[in-house]
Design a protein around this motif. Structure first.
Motif, PDB file in Angstrom:
ATOM      1  N   LEU A   1      18.935   2.395 -65.332  1.00  0.00           N
ATOM      2  CA  LEU A   1      19.789   2.524 -63.896  1.00  0.00           C
ATOM      3  C   LEU A   1      19.504   1.864 -63.011  1.00  0.00           C
ATOM      4  O   LEU A   1      20.308   1.257 -62.031  1.00  0.00           O
ATOM      5  CB  LEU A   1      19.494   4.250 -63.622  1.00  0.00           C
ATOM      6  N   ALA A   2      18.013   1.508 -62.713  1.00  0.00           N
ATOM      7  CA  ALA A   2      17.714   0.566 -61.619  1.00  0.00           C
ATOM      8  C   ALA A   2      18.407  -0.856 -61.674  1.00  0.00           C
ATOM      9  O   ALA A   2      18.909  -1.341 -60.839  1.00  0.00           O
ATOM     10  CB  ALA A   2      15.979   0.399 -61.541  1.00  0.00           C
ATOM     11  N   ALA A   3      18.179  -1.294 -63.099  1.00  0.00           N
ATOM     12  CA  ALA A   3      18.860  -2.498 -63.342  1.00  0.00           C
ATOM     13  C   ALA A   3      20.455  -2.494 -63.018  1.00  0.00           C
ATOM     14  O   ALA A   3      21.103  -3.478 -62.435  1.00  0.00           O
ATOM     15  CB  ALA A   3      18.534  -3.035 -64.766  1.00  0.00           C
ATOM     16  N   GLN A   4      21.237  -1.471 -63.467  1.00  0.00           N
ATOM     17  CA  GLN A   4      22.577  -1.332 -63.049  1.00  0.00           C
ATOM     18  C   GLN A   4      22.968  -1.229 -61.583  1.00  0.00           C
ATOM     19  O   GLN A   4      23.812  -1.984 -61.188  1.00  0.00           O
ATOM     20  CB  GLN A   4      23.068  -0.046 -63.787  1.00  0.00           C
ATOM     21  N   ARG A   5      22.102  -0.790 -60.792  1.00  0.00           N
ATOM     22  CA  ARG A   5      22.396  -0.701 -59.367  1.00  0.00           C
ATOM     23  C   ARG A   5      21.879  -1.987 -58.579  1.00  0.00           C
ATOM     24  O   ARG A   5      22.470  -2.338 -57.874  1.00  0.00           O
ATOM     25  CB  ARG A   5      21.433   0.346 -58.854  1.00  0.00           C
ATOM     26  N   THR A   6      21.149  -2.550 -59.310  1.00  0.00           N
ATOM     27  CA  THR A   6      20.963  -3.777 -58.748  1.00  0.00           C
ATOM     28  C   THR A   6      21.842  -4.918 -59.026  1.00  0.00           C
ATOM     29  O   THR A   6      22.046  -5.713 -58.200  1.00  0.00           O
ATOM     30  CB  THR A   6      19.452  -4.685 -59.383  1.00  0.00           C
ATOM     31  N   ALA A   7      22.436  -4.902 -60.275  1.00  0.00           N
ATOM     32  CA  ALA A   7      23.451  -5.488 -60.625  1.00  0.00           C
ATOM     33  C   ALA A   7      24.609  -5.498 -59.715  1.00  0.00           C
ATOM     34  O   ALA A   7      25.213  -6.309 -59.389  1.00  0.00           O
ATOM     35  CB  ALA A   7      23.720  -5.554 -62.010  1.00  0.00           C
ATOM     36  N   ALA A   8      24.923  -4.217 -59.488  1.00  0.00           N
ATOM     37  CA  ALA A   8      26.040  -3.622 -58.619  1.00  0.00           C
ATOM     38  C   ALA A   8      25.966  -4.219 -57.086  1.00  0.00           C
ATOM     39  O   ALA A   8      26.755  -4.781 -56.533  1.00  0.00           O
ATOM     40  CB  ALA A   8      26.207  -2.368 -58.344  1.00  0.00           C
ATOM     41  N   ALA A   9      24.719  -4.180 -56.626  1.00  0.00           N
ATOM     42  CA  ALA A   9      24.126  -4.868 -55.385  1.00  0.00           C
ATOM     43  C   ALA A   9      24.450  -6.493 -55.320  1.00  0.00           C
ATOM     44  O   ALA A   9      25.166  -7.012 -54.547  1.00  0.00           O
ATOM     45  CB  ALA A   9      22.983  -4.519 -54.824  1.00  0.00           C
ATOM     46  N   GLN A  10      23.983  -6.974 -56.382  1.00  0.00           N
ATOM     47  CA  GLN A  10      24.192  -8.648 -56.553  1.00  0.00           C
ATOM     48  C   GLN A  10      25.884  -8.983 -56.391  1.00  0.00           C
ATOM     49  O   GLN A  10      26.068  -9.771 -55.919  1.00  0.00           O
ATOM     50  CB  GLN A  10      23.236  -9.085 -57.595  1.00  0.00           C
ATOM     51  N   LEU A  11      26.343  -8.108 -57.354  1.00  0.00           N
ATOM     52  CA  LEU A  11      27.772  -8.409 -57.092  1.00  0.00           C
ATOM     53  C   LEU A  11      28.553  -8.348 -55.778  1.00  0.00           C
ATOM     54  O   LEU A  11      29.251  -9.192 -55.406  1.00  0.00           O
ATOM     55  CB  LEU A  11      28.692  -7.298 -58.097  1.00  0.00           C
ATOM     56  N   LYS A  12      28.262  -7.218 -54.892  1.00  0.00           N
ATOM     57  CA  LYS A  12      28.626  -7.030 -53.647  1.00  0.00           C
ATOM     58  C   LYS A  12      28.214  -8.304 -52.782  1.00  0.00           C
ATOM     59  O   LYS A  12      28.975  -8.808 -51.879  1.00  0.00           O
ATOM     60  CB  LYS A  12      28.077  -5.858 -53.126  1.00  0.00           C
TER      61      LYS A  12
ATOM     62  N   ALA B   1      30.461 -10.978 -51.025  1.00  0.00           N
ATOM     63  CA  ALA B   1      30.607 -11.335 -49.343  1.00  0.00           C
ATOM     64  C   ALA B   1      30.412 -12.576 -49.151  1.00  0.00           C
ATOM     65  O   ALA B   1      30.999 -13.380 -48.156  1.00  0.00           O
ATOM     66  CB  ALA B   1      29.451 -10.418 -48.829  1.00  0.00           C
ATOM     67  N   GLN B   2      29.430 -13.385 -50.183  1.00  0.00           N
ATOM     68  CA  GLN B   2      29.478 -14.779 -49.621  1.00  0.00           C
ATOM     69  C   GLN B   2      30.581 -15.525 -50.141  1.00  0.00           C
ATOM     70  O   GLN B   2      31.110 -16.543 -49.567  1.00  0.00           O
ATOM     71  CB  GLN B   2      28.378 -15.315 -50.835  1.00  0.00           C
TER      72      GLN B   2
END
Length: 382
Positions: free
Chosen positions: A140-151, A155-156
């Protein structure tokens, strides 16, 4: 005896000559003067104030990114439209940056999809009692991290696209554009300053300072006549001509300038187009032009008025010559009010229907008998 007779004859001749001269002097006619009757006349009340013309909308174009200028796509001094491309900067580096950020977004999406699958498997195993809670929490933590990295990657990419769009400098308003400060081939950046200025030409603002005392007087005078709507603005151009359009007072500043004890007033006035030359529209009024502002009442006031030619002045002030019922010129001190170059308004010193001298005034002295006639008759006789 003959000599004595000659003396008597000489004395008698001299006496007769003197008597004739006295008779001629005493019989000389009073000087002819032209007079007009004092009467009420409509007169536009006017107050002259120094002011400036100012564009209602003014935009200084500035580069948002650092790049070489590739193209200038406008004619200096011409009319431009909102969203028209004015400058085009070098796009290749910014396009490459966008493509790199697009790749980063694709990578982040793939990592998120993988993290979603890993989380699904871990939760399924936990549900079947074949997995551990720790494994599920880690997924679950890895999935949330990946979602944040996509955002973050998205943004970039958005920022890179913004920078790419900034390579096209567009007109934010309709108006006239001035000269360009940098030419094609130069590097421009946010620190380069203003590249060009766009101003909206019609209508224009008229900005002028008025003393607080005068503002209060105007407010009291026009309070029952419509306030701002009872005042109109006229403009005298630097060459002395009165501009043909009239404007309206629309704004009084909320603060007083401490150093001058004045309030800033602002009006709006139409700007007449003179001509169009090679895509360049020429207008009568120019941004930041120095002018004389004339505040006038919309409805003229009725004032006691005499021609300006009747007004004389000395160290004690203004005066006129009034012809009384006995046709004797009397010096009368007057207090002038609102006036024009041709007509003087009189606040105090005269009454309606009194006759004032306007022609032949150089021959008049106080308490001198005169021969008055209507001023028009005197003029016609010359």
């Amino acid at each position: 005896m003959r000599a004595l007779s000659s003396v008597y004859i000489f004395i008698a001749g001299a006496f007769l000559s003197a008597t004739s001269a006295i008779a001629q002097v005493s019989s000389a006619a009073p000087p002819a003067v032209g007079v007009v009757a004092v009467e009420f006349k409509p007169m536009a009340e006017s107050t002259e104030i120094n002011g400036r013309i100012q564009a209602r909308n003014r935009v200084d174009l500035v580069a948002r990114v650092t790049a070489f200028m590739d193209e200038r796509l406008f004619v200096e001094g011409a009319d431009v439209k909102k969203d028209q491309v004015l400058y085009r900067l070098e796009r290749a580096p910014f396009q490459a940056e966008v493509e790199a950020k697009e790749a980063a977004v694709a990578e982040a999406k793939a990592q998120l999809e993988n993290a979603d699958l890993a989380l699904f498997r871990a939760q399924e195993l936990l549900r079947k009692n074949s997995g551990t809670q720790v494994t599920a929490d880690t997924a679950l933590a890895a999935q949330r991290t990946a979602a944040a990295q996509l955002k973050a990657a998205q943004a970039q990419l958005h920022q890179a696209q913004i920078n790419l769009d900034y390579t096209e400098i567009k007109a934010p308003i309709d108006g006239l554009i001035g000269r360009t400060s940098l030419t094609v081939g130069n590097v421009v950046s946010p620190s380069s300053g203003t590249l060009a200025t766009i101003v909206s030409p019609d209508p224009m603002y008229v900005i002028f300072p008025v003393s607080v005392r005068r503002v209060l007087e105007l407010r009291e005078r026009y309070a029952d006549k419509g306030g701002y709507h009872a005042v109109q603005i006229r403009v005298r151009l630097p060459n002395g001509e009165i501009y043909g359009q009239t404007g309206k007072l629309e704004f009084v500043d909320i603060g007083v300038a401490k150093d001058t004890d004045t309030l800033i007033l602002r009006g709006t006035i139409p700007n007449s187009r003179i001509q169009t030359v090679e895509e360049k529209k020429l207008y009568e009024l120019t941004d930041q032009e120095f002018v004389t502002v004339l505040l006038e009442a919309v409805e003229p006031l009725k004032v006691l008025a005499v021609p300006r030619a009747a007004i004389l002045a000395d160290q004690q002030g203004d005066y006129v010559f009034v012809v009384n019922d006995k046709n004797v010129a009397e010096q009368r001190r007057v207090k002038l009010g609102q006036s024009t170059p041709d007509v003087a308004g009189v606040v105090d010193g005269l009454q309606p229907d009194e006759r004032v001298v306007v022609e032949g005034i150089q021959r008049v002295r106080p308490n001198l008998a005169v021969s008055p006639a209507p001023a028009s008759s005197i003029s016609a006789g010359r």
